[in-house]
Design a protein around this motif. Structure first.
Motif, PDB file in Angstrom:
ATOM      1  N   ALA A 197      -1.792 -13.832  35.443  1.00 39.48           N
ATOM      2  CA  ALA A 197      -1.486 -14.538  34.192  1.00 39.48           C
ATOM      3  C   ALA A 197      -0.120 -14.103  33.645  1.00 39.48           C
ATOM      4  O   ALA A 197       0.642 -14.925  33.135  1.00 39.48           O
ATOM      5  CB  ALA A 197      -2.583 -14.276  33.171  1.00 39.48           C
ATOM      6  N   ASP A 200       2.366 -15.858  35.703  1.00 39.01           N
ATOM      7  CA  ASP A 200       2.439 -17.266  35.286  1.00 39.01           C
ATOM      8  C   ASP A 200       3.280 -17.405  34.019  1.00 39.01           C
ATOM      9  O   ASP A 200       4.089 -18.324  33.880  1.00 39.01           O
ATOM     10  CB  ASP A 200       1.029 -17.823  35.003  1.00 39.01           C
ATOM     11  CG  ASP A 200       0.258 -18.138  36.280  1.00 39.01           C
ATOM     12  OD1 ASP A 200       0.878 -18.174  37.352  1.00 39.01           O
ATOM     13  OD2 ASP A 200      -0.968 -18.347  36.190  1.00 39.01           O
ATOM     14  N   GLY A 201       3.057 -16.494  33.060  1.00 34.69           N
ATOM     15  CA  GLY A 201       3.794 -16.563  31.792  1.00 34.69           C
ATOM     16  C   GLY A 201       5.291 -16.425  32.030  1.00 34.69           C
ATOM     17  O   GLY A 201       6.099 -17.156  31.447  1.00 34.69           O
ATOM     18  N   ARG A 204       6.647 -19.472  33.718  1.00 30.76           N
ATOM     19  CA  ARG A 204       6.760 -20.552  32.722  1.00 30.76           C
ATOM     20  C   ARG A 204       8.090 -20.443  31.954  1.00 30.76           C
ATOM     21  O   ARG A 204       8.686 -21.451  31.580  1.00 30.76           O
ATOM     22  CB  ARG A 204       5.577 -20.448  31.757  1.00 30.76           C
ATOM     23  CG  ARG A 204       5.604 -21.506  30.689  1.00 30.76           C
ATOM     24  CD  ARG A 204       4.242 -21.770  30.083  1.00 30.76           C
ATOM     25  NE  ARG A 204       4.381 -22.831  29.114  1.00 30.76           N
ATOM     26  CZ  ARG A 204       3.981 -22.758  27.870  1.00 30.76           C
ATOM     27  NH1 ARG A 204       3.367 -21.671  27.445  1.00 30.76           N
ATOM     28  NH2 ARG A 204       4.156 -23.753  27.041  1.00 30.76           N
ATOM     29  N   GLY A 258      -5.224 -14.619  20.613  1.00 27.93           N
ATOM     30  CA  GLY A 258      -6.047 -15.111  21.731  1.00 27.93           C
ATOM     31  C   GLY A 258      -7.317 -14.287  21.916  1.00 27.93           C
ATOM     32  O   GLY A 258      -8.065 -14.515  22.865  1.00 27.93           O
ATOM     33  N   GLU A 580     -12.379 -15.632  31.204  1.00 27.00           N
ATOM     34  CA  GLU A 580     -11.823 -16.992  31.269  1.00 27.00           C
ATOM     35  C   GLU A 580     -12.301 -17.832  30.090  1.00 27.00           C
ATOM     36  O   GLU A 580     -11.542 -18.641  29.552  1.00 27.00           O
ATOM     37  CB  GLU A 580     -12.218 -17.676  32.594  1.00 27.00           C
ATOM     38  CG  GLU A 580     -11.655 -17.014  33.839  1.00 27.00           C
ATOM     39  CD  GLU A 580     -10.172 -17.300  34.072  1.00 27.00           C
ATOM     40  OE1 GLU A 580      -9.474 -17.711  33.136  1.00 27.00           O
ATOM     41  OE2 GLU A 580      -9.723 -17.076  35.213  1.00 27.00           O
ATOM     42  N   GLY A 583     -10.170 -17.474  27.258  1.00 28.12           N
ATOM     43  CA  GLY A 583      -8.781 -17.911  27.415  1.00 28.12           C
ATOM     44  C   GLY A 583      -7.779 -16.785  27.588  1.00 28.12           C
ATOM     45  O   GLY A 583      -6.678 -16.852  27.045  1.00 28.12           O
ATOM     46  N   ARG A 585      -5.997 -15.911  30.161  1.00 31.43           N
ATOM     47  CA  ARG A 585      -4.741 -16.275  30.847  1.00 31.43           C
ATOM     48  C   ARG A 585      -3.771 -16.927  29.866  1.00 31.43           C
ATOM     49  O   ARG A 585      -2.587 -16.620  29.847  1.00 31.43           O
ATOM     50  CB  ARG A 585      -5.021 -17.249  31.988  1.00 31.43           C
ATOM     51  CG  ARG A 585      -5.801 -16.620  33.085  1.00 31.43           C
ATOM     52  CD  ARG A 585      -5.692 -17.475  34.333  1.00 31.43           C
ATOM     53  NE  ARG A 585      -6.755 -17.113  35.239  1.00 31.43           N
ATOM     54  CZ  ARG A 585      -6.577 -16.966  36.543  1.00 31.43           C
ATOM     55  NH1 ARG A 585      -5.425 -17.158  37.096  1.00 31.43           N
ATOM     56  NH2 ARG A 585      -7.589 -16.639  37.310  1.00 31.43           N
ATOM     57  N   ALA A 586      -4.306 -17.839  29.038  1.00 31.63           N
ATOM     58  CA  ALA A 586      -3.422 -18.519  28.083  1.00 31.63           C
ATOM     59  C   ALA A 586      -2.859 -17.512  27.093  1.00 31.63           C
ATOM     60  O   ALA A 586      -1.676 -17.571  26.731  1.00 31.63           O
ATOM     61  CB  ALA A 586      -4.199 -19.613  27.361  1.00 31.63           C
ATOM     62  N   MET A 589      -0.005 -15.677  28.728  1.00 32.74           N
ATOM     63  CA  MET A 589       1.178 -16.540  28.855  1.00 32.74           C
ATOM     64  C   MET A 589       1.824 -16.733  27.480  1.00 32.74           C
ATOM     65  O   MET A 589       3.051 -16.701  27.337  1.00 32.74           O
ATOM     66  CB  MET A 589       0.791 -17.880  29.487  1.00 32.74           C
ATOM     67  CG  MET A 589       0.442 -17.751  30.961  1.00 32.74           C
ATOM     68  SD  MET A 589      -0.121 -19.281  31.708  1.00 32.74           S
ATOM     69  CE  MET A 589       1.422 -20.186  31.860  1.00 32.74           C
ATOM     70  N   ASP A 590       0.983 -16.912  26.445  1.00 30.49           N
ATOM     71  CA  ASP A 590       1.524 -17.049  25.082  1.00 30.49           C
ATOM     72  C   ASP A 590       2.309 -15.809  24.683  1.00 30.49           C
ATOM     73  O   ASP A 590       3.345 -15.892  24.032  1.00 30.49           O
ATOM     74  CB  ASP A 590       0.395 -17.250  24.056  1.00 30.49           C
ATOM     75  CG  ASP A 590      -0.168 -18.660  24.098  1.00 30.49           C
ATOM     76  OD1 ASP A 590       0.475 -19.523  24.733  1.00 30.49           O
ATOM     77  OD2 ASP A 590      -1.248 -18.892  23.522  1.00 30.49           O
TER      78      ASP A 590
END
Ligand SMILES: NC(=O)C1=CN([C@@H]2O[C@H](COP(=O)(O)OP(=O)(O)OC[C@H]3O[C@@H](n4cnc5c(N)ncnc54)[C@H](OP(=O)(O)O)[C@@H]3O)[C@@H](O)[C@H]2O)C=CC1
Ligand SMILES: O=C(O)[C@@H]1CCC=N1
Length: 605
Positions: A197, A200-201, A204, A258, A580, A583, A585-586, A589-590
């Motif tokens: 994650a 990914d962030g 991004r 989150g 999961e 959230g 992962r989000a 990334m945030d």
């Protein structure tokens, strides 16, 4: 405690079940020269995993009895629901009555009482140890906890010695086995998900994938090791990364919004609940039935696509990353200066001294705040209030003041120089301040200065940092070699284009703070389930460290490594589901996005 130096090369060790966990233990020990491959015997239900062991030089067989006959210590390393079947396999294929052997179970949730009762079907008064290891043993950074019944003191010493060669090993009461397992056994899966994650962030925000995954893993390595080596509270270490109104606190805010802490605690609770379920015999029986139903249908599938299903862990064939972390390009460095003696400067200074690159009197520090001067004085470095003195005496100067103090630092140099100076190398660690601004401020004071902009992180302090640098065309090859020499004992070092620096700093610079709150949250989850606080923090940090090292050393995708931890219907997948759902992962990334936005705000001010 274990005598890790004990010679175990003549010990004959068996594995009933040669999958992920057996590979991590057995291959880890063979590769370290602790066990001789020729003394290792492994059996499987099918040939799926056996090729791996033959390639390693071990004996591979379909007959469980052969393993029992030929070895002294036998690991039970099949899924918990396959225990009955495996023991029946031993009874069926044994040709002579097994003398007293030591059995070591790695089966999650299966109690000593159940193990002993079942083993009595094949041997009288079995000596059995129940253990919970984890897969980062493959890179020597595992955690094993164990408890025993009917064993001798020597049995425990032996098993502890084996496990200590591939990580931390501790005896704990059986009542804590499920709770610790929810943290350490399943924990690598959480750490891989976190790595993925974070990567990914960063992707991004524009960081190339290989760099993003490498930096993410190094952030986990560094943060885990900081906790293990300094013994300080994760919250305290987190505070040291968060500058007031800086980038990291923005990222932390995003993580907290989150619900990261609750989510990690939920993960541990979910995994432990599943272990408790697996400990309950009636539920286990019901599970076995369902498992066999599923296995018979998946066997049909396997026949159809057996080439793609036949991959076991093949670490020796894995694409190992050559990290070239410790640079060999030695360049001589003279005196090194710091303008600003705060946390990050101290991390660099300590690292430089630890690697014995220069002696303490060759380090000059300009720091006006007395409490901040003390640690430098204690180290034996030269401390002054005058920025100019540092610039006069050093050829390489770290600019390590707060971002808001850049102009004041330059004025401080100008006002305290006793002679004009030129042609120095400045390395800025100021988050978000671009090279163009740095040049505008420094060049009028020190003409012909070459300037490098960097993002570094605190685990530099213990040689596990991650640092990224950018410079323009005025920076010479020799400057780059000097930076690499300075960084040689401090961790990973990379030169990247300035365009990618803000994005990378959202991961590299701020990342340790994210890791500390996650380690704290994982420990909170384990404490909630009954693990003592000191063990919980140590295991959480070691799990993060070991898993990240797996990513760096095997070069495998974090998702692939995560899959190796998640047994079907097991504990880890329960924990991951909880993460999961909230959230995670989000949120990660945030966190990176928020920190990068804050860097950009500072850059564009
Ligand atoms: N993976 C992890 O991170 C951890 C796992 N554990 C525990 O380790 C154990 C193994 O998990 P893992 O290695 O991931 O699982 P794998 O599926 O990778 O390995 C299980 C192995 O057991 C073999 N097996 C199944 N039935 C029998 C049998 N009757 N006789 C002999 N061998 C048999 C399988 O052979 P075949 O493939 O031919 O069916 C396979 O080689 C589990 O009990 C788990 O709870 C504990 C801590 C961490
Ligand atoms: O997921 C599982 O059930 C096993 C036990 C701990 C790690 N993997």
């Amino acid at each position: 405690m274990a005598e890790v130096s004990q010679d175990l090369t003549s010990l004959r060790v068996g594995f009933i079940g040669g999958g992920n966990m057996a590979s991590a233990i057995g291959a880890g020990l063979i590769r370290r020269g602790v066990l001789k491959a020729d003394n290792v015997w492994v059996s499987g239900r099918t040939t799926r995993t056996l090729g791996f062991w033959s390639d390693l030089g071990a004996h591979a067989t379909l007959k469980n009895g052969e393993v029992v006959e030929n070895t002294d210590v036998i690991f039970l390393a099949m899924k918990p629901q396959m225990l009955d079947d495996a023991l029946a396999g031993i009874a069926k294929t044994i040709t002579k009555c097994p003398p007293s052997k030591l059995y070591v179970s790695v089966l999650v949730g299966v109690t000593l009482e159940v193990l002993q009762t079942k083993l009595e079907r094949i041997v009288q008064q079995p000596r059995v140890i129940r253990s919970m290891p984890n897969t980062p043993m493959m890179v020597g950074e595992g955690i094993t906890v164990y408890c025993s019944k009917g064993t001798t003191a020597n049995d425990e010493i032996l098993v502890n010695a084996l496990f200590s060669h591939v990580g931390i090993s501790e005896s704990i009461p059986e009542t804590l086995m499920n709770a610790v397992g929810g943290l350490s056994g399943s924990g690598p899966a959480y750490a891989y998900l976190i790595t993925e994650a974070l990567s990914d962030g960063a992707v991004r925000m524009g960081v190339p994938r290989p760099m993003a995954t490498k930096f993410a893993a190094q952030v986990l390595v560094g943060a885990g090791k900081m906790i293990l080596e300094t013994g300080r509270h994760p919250g305290q270490l987190k505070d040291e990364v968060c500058s007031p109104a800086g980038t990291t606190i923005r990222g932390i805010h995003a993580l907290e919004q989150g619900g990261i802490r609750g989510s990690l605690m939920n993960a541990i609770e979910a995994a432990v609940t599943r272990s408790d379920e697996l400990s309950s015999v009636p539920k286990l029986v019901e599970f076995v039935k369902r498992y066999f139903d599923m296995m018979s249908s998946s066997l049909i599938l396997r026949k159809v696509c057996c080439s793609c299903c036949s991959h076991a862990l093949r670490y020796e064939n894995a694409n190992f990353i050559n990290l070239s972390r410790k640079f060999s390009s030695k360049s001589t460095v003279g005196c090194i200066g710091f303008i600003g003696g705060g946390n990050i400067a101290r991390a660099i200074g300590n690292g430089i001294l630890k690697s014995k690159l220069v002696e303490p009197p060759s380090i000059y520090v300009a720091e006006p705040y007395e409490p901040m001067q003390k640690p430098w004085l204690d180290l034996g470095t030269k401390v002054t209030n005058e920025n100019g003195k540092v610039v006069e005496n050093c050829d390489i100067i770290f600019l390590s003041v707060k971002t808001t103090a850049l102009n004041a630092a330059a004025t401080g140099i100008k006002n305290t120089l006793s002679v004009p100076v030129r042609d120095k190398l400045f390395i800025s660690v100021l988050a978000g301040i671009p090279l163009s601004v740095l040049k505008k401020v420094i060049l009028p004071v020190v003409p012909e200065a070459r300037i490098i902009r960097s993002t570094l992180n605190m685990p530099l302090l213990i040689g596990e940092g991650c640092a990224v640098f950018s410079g323009d065309s005025s920076v010479t090859e020799e400057d780059i070699a000097s930076v690499k020499t300075i960084m040689s004992g401090l961790g990973m070092c990379n030169f990247i284009p300035e365009l990618q620096l803000n994005a990378a700093s959202g991961l590299v610079g701020c990342g340790p703070a994210y890791m500390y709150i996650m380690i704290e949250a994982l420990a909170d989850g384990a404490v909630k389930m009954g693990v003592p606080r000191d063990l919980a923090i140590k295991f959480a940090a070691q799990t993060m460290y070991g898993s990240a090292k797996m990513v760096l050393e095997t070069g495998k995708h974090p998702g692939e490594l995560k899959d190796q931890v998640c047994s079907p219907g097991g504990t880890s997948i329960r924990g991951l589901h909880a993460m999961e759902k909230s959230g995670v992962r989000a949120a990660l990334m945030d966190a990176i996005e928020e920190a990068v936005k804050r860097s950009e705000e500072i850059t564009n001010k």
